[in-house]
Design a protein around this motif. Sequence first.
Motif, mmCIF file in Angstrom:
data_model
loop_
_atom_site.group_PDB
_atom_site.id
_atom_site.type_symbol
_atom_site.label_atom_id
_atom_site.label_comp_id
_atom_site.label_asym_id
_atom_site.label_seq_id
_atom_site.Cartn_x
_atom_site.Cartn_y
_atom_site.Cartn_z
ATOM 1 N N GLN A 207 42.537 44.518 55.835
ATOM 2 C CA GLN A 207 43.611 45.476 55.596
ATOM 3 C C GLN A 207 44.227 45.300 54.219
ATOM 4 O OE1 GLN A 207 46.630 45.105 58.628
ATOM 5 N NE2 GLN A 207 47.923 43.819 57.368
ATOM 6 N N ALA A 208 44.703 46.419 53.675
ATOM 7 C CA ALA A 208 45.394 46.443 52.388
ATOM 8 C C ALA A 208 46.794 46.993 52.591
ATOM 9 C CB ALA A 208 44.624 47.307 51.385
ATOM 10 N N THR A 209 47.760 46.404 51.910
ATOM 11 C CA THR A 209 49.157 46.809 52.007
ATOM 12 C C THR A 209 49.711 47.030 50.605
ATOM 13 O OG1 THR A 209 49.453 45.453 53.992
ATOM 14 C CG2 THR A 209 51.446 46.177 52.861
ATOM 15 N N VAL A 210 50.420 48.133 50.414
ATOM 16 C CA VAL A 210 51.105 48.400 49.152
ATOM 17 C C VAL A 210 52.590 48.614 49.443
ATOM 18 C CG1 VAL A 210 51.374 49.954 47.193
ATOM 19 C CG2 VAL A 210 49.083 49.397 48.023
ATOM 20 N N GLU A 211 53.438 47.813 48.793
ATOM 21 C CA GLU A 211 54.887 47.984 48.874
ATOM 22 C C GLU A 211 55.396 48.381 47.496
ATOM 23 O OE1 GLU A 211 56.545 44.674 51.784
ATOM 24 O OE2 GLU A 211 54.960 43.863 50.501
ATOM 25 N N PHE A 218 73.745 49.195 39.180
ATOM 26 C CA PHE A 218 75.081 49.783 39.115
ATOM 27 C C PHE A 218 76.089 48.634 39.111
ATOM 28 C CE2 PHE A 218 72.317 52.757 41.334
ATOM 29 C CZ PHE A 218 72.552 53.948 40.667
ATOM 30 N N GLY A 219 76.466 48.184 37.912
ATOM 31 C CA GLY A 219 77.340 47.028 37.841
ATOM 32 C C GLY A 219 76.619 45.804 38.371
ATOM 33 N N PRO A 220 77.216 45.061 39.327
ATOM 34 C CA PRO A 220 76.529 43.889 39.876
ATOM 35 C C PRO A 220 75.495 44.237 40.945
ATOM 36 C CG PRO A 220 78.674 44.130 40.899
ATOM 37 C CD PRO A 220 78.598 45.194 39.844
ATOM 38 N N VAL A 221 75.508 45.488 41.397
ATOM 39 C CA VAL A 221 74.656 45.895 42.519
ATOM 40 C C VAL A 221 73.415 46.613 42.014
ATOM 41 C CG1 VAL A 221 74.535 47.327 44.594
ATOM 42 C CG2 VAL A 221 76.618 46.067 44.078
ATOM 43 N N GLN A 222 72.316 46.416 42.711
ATOM 44 C CA GLN A 222 71.089 47.142 42.422
ATOM 45 C C GLN A 222 70.694 47.913 43.681
ATOM 46 O OE1 GLN A 222 67.790 44.631 41.336
ATOM 47 N NE2 GLN A 222 66.925 46.163 39.974
ATOM 48 N N ALA A 223 70.376 49.187 43.527
ATOM 49 C CA ALA A 223 70.038 50.018 44.680
ATOM 50 C C ALA A 223 68.826 50.874 44.349
ATOM 51 C CB ALA A 223 71.210 50.917 45.067
ATOM 52 N N GLY A 224 68.063 51.223 45.379
ATOM 53 C CA GLY A 224 66.885 52.038 45.123
ATOM 54 C C GLY A 224 66.178 52.512 46.359
ATOM 55 N N VAL A 225 65.110 53.243 46.107
ATOM 56 C CA VAL A 225 64.241 53.772 47.157
ATOM 57 C C VAL A 225 63.027 52.856 47.267
ATOM 58 C CG1 VAL A 225 62.853 55.748 47.904
ATOM 59 C CG2 VAL A 225 65.010 56.121 46.685
ATOM 60 N N VAL A 226 62.628 52.544 48.498
ATOM 61 C CA VAL A 226 61.485 51.656 48.725
ATOM 62 C C VAL A 226 60.565 52.287 49.770
ATOM 63 C CG1 VAL A 226 62.652 49.513 48.091
ATOM 64 C CG2 VAL A 226 62.836 50.359 50.437
ATOM 65 N N GLY A 227 59.357 51.770 49.855
ATOM 66 C CA GLY A 227 58.423 52.277 50.846
ATOM 67 C C GLY A 227 57.217 51.372 50.967
ATOM 68 N N TYR A 228 56.406 51.639 51.979
ATOM 69 C CA TYR A 228 55.165 50.885 52.136
ATOM 70 C C TYR A 228 54.097 51.743 52.781
ATOM 71 C CZ TYR A 228 56.732 49.886 57.014
ATOM 72 O OH TYR A 228 57.169 49.972 58.311
ATOM 73 N N SER A 229 52.853 51.374 52.489
ATOM 74 C CA SER A 229 51.677 51.959 53.128
ATOM 75 C C SER A 229 50.720 50.824 53.451
ATOM 76 C CB SER A 229 50.980 52.975 52.219
ATOM 77 O OG SER A 229 51.777 54.124 52.040
ATOM 78 N N GLN A 230 50.060 50.940 54.580
ATOM 79 C CA GLN A 230 49.140 49.898 55.028
ATOM 80 C C GLN A 230 47.918 50.572 55.650
ATOM 81 O OE1 GLN A 230 50.265 47.119 58.352
ATOM 82 N NE2 GLN A 230 50.207 45.599 56.715
ATOM 83 N N TRP A 231 46.732 50.106 55.230
ATOM 84 C CA TRP A 231 45.491 50.707 55.698
ATOM 85 C C TRP A 231 44.516 49.637 56.179
ATOM 86 C CZ3 TRP A 231 47.585 51.555 50.865
ATOM 87 C CH2 TRP A 231 48.082 52.838 50.593
ATOM 88 N N ASP A 244 37.763 53.401 65.149
ATOM 89 C CA ASP A 244 39.032 53.906 64.632
ATOM 90 C C ASP A 244 39.672 52.887 63.708
ATOM 91 O OD1 ASP A 244 39.201 56.426 66.123
ATOM 92 O OD2 ASP A 244 39.392 55.131 67.893
ATOM 93 N N LYS A 245 40.328 53.360 62.649
ATOM 94 C CA LYS A 245 41.027 52.505 61.702
ATOM 95 C C LYS A 245 42.519 52.815 61.725
ATOM 96 C CE LYS A 245 37.126 51.949 58.515
ATOM 97 N NZ LYS A 245 36.647 52.159 57.131
ATOM 98 N N SER A 246 43.320 51.773 61.591
ATOM 99 C CA SER A 246 44.766 51.945 61.648
ATOM 100 C C SER A 246 45.352 52.146 60.253
ATOM 101 C CB SER A 246 45.408 50.717 62.295
ATOM 102 O OG SER A 246 45.165 49.571 61.504
ATOM 103 N N SER A 247 46.529 52.779 60.220
ATOM 104 C CA SER A 247 47.296 52.921 58.983
ATOM 105 C C SER A 247 48.734 53.237 59.344
ATOM 106 C CB SER A 247 46.719 54.024 58.089
ATOM 107 O OG SER A 247 46.865 55.288 58.707
ATOM 108 N N ARG A 248 49.637 52.983 58.411
ATOM 109 C CA ARG A 248 51.040 53.351 58.617
ATOM 110 C C ARG A 248 51.722 53.512 57.269
ATOM 111 N NH1 ARG A 248 53.384 51.039 62.458
ATOM 112 N NH2 ARG A 248 51.454 50.448 63.473
ATOM 113 N N HIS A 249 52.747 54.397 57.253
ATOM 114 C CA HIS A 249 53.434 54.720 56.010
ATOM 115 C C HIS A 249 54.917 54.865 56.305
ATOM 116 C CE1 HIS A 249 49.401 55.658 54.462
ATOM 117 N NE2 HIS A 249 49.224 56.256 55.616
#
Length: 297
Positions: A207-211, A218-231, A244-249
Amino acid sequence: MKKTFAAATLLAGLASLSPLAAQAEGHYVPGVEGIQAASVPPPGFYYLGYAVNYNANSFRAPGSSTDLPGHNSATVTALANRFVWMTGHKLLGADYGVEAIVPLVRTSLTINAAGLADSRTGVGDVYVGPLVLGWHGAQWDAVAAAGMWLDSGSTDHPASAGKGFKSTMLTGGLTYYFDAAKTISGSALMRFERNGKTDSGFRHGNQATVEWGLAKVFGPVQAGVVGYSQWQTSNDSGPGASADKSSRHALGAELVYPIASVGVFLKGAVYKELRAEAGTGPQAKGTLVRLTMVKAF
């Protein structure tokens, strides 16, 4: 006594979550890394505690669009204790380090369609990483790593923390900063696992995983959008293997808050799985919540 093959193949598709029991058929769990995932810290000793909770209440058979009958749910709460030592030595122009992960896992599993109801707490499979390489440029960081998940956790019951096989994991990734002050970043981290055989001779496909993460300071804070895919990248083999092969996103959001006075970073993220396809066992789709503490010594 090892898990029966039927229970093991069922659990493989249930996203048996621990930081060492992957949501598909390998060990690695996507979603434990996000913002600046490919940035290795400077020389020193570090503790990273990943508190992860995964909840799934949607289970479908491979290739089906209909939920399995009855009440079916899985809740996994885990604390992955990760220890990283960046030695201060250089290898191939990179900072060289080693790491290890020891997970503590609590799994509650109810699958009426399969006649399963089990709850267990235990130590999962341990990861040993003798090679961590971190490169640093003016506006980029890169990482390469290699290690092995050991078959060390218990597999006596359906909800036991162990997977029942070893796997080798290779890692590579890049973080890029879009400005000289490093206030805007994008990162991608890839893990590839080659899974070993269980005692029954069954082998889950690799299996391969990409994050990934996109973030802004923003000042002392860091914020963002994140995600992952796994095949799943190769077919299962051995008794009862499926084509059958599994995957998730998944898509989510992360917040990072540093406490510089004590050398601590606190991170929190929430992921919602948007799509999941089954491999050998039932298809599970759910929500992952992750809290991380990074402590520098």
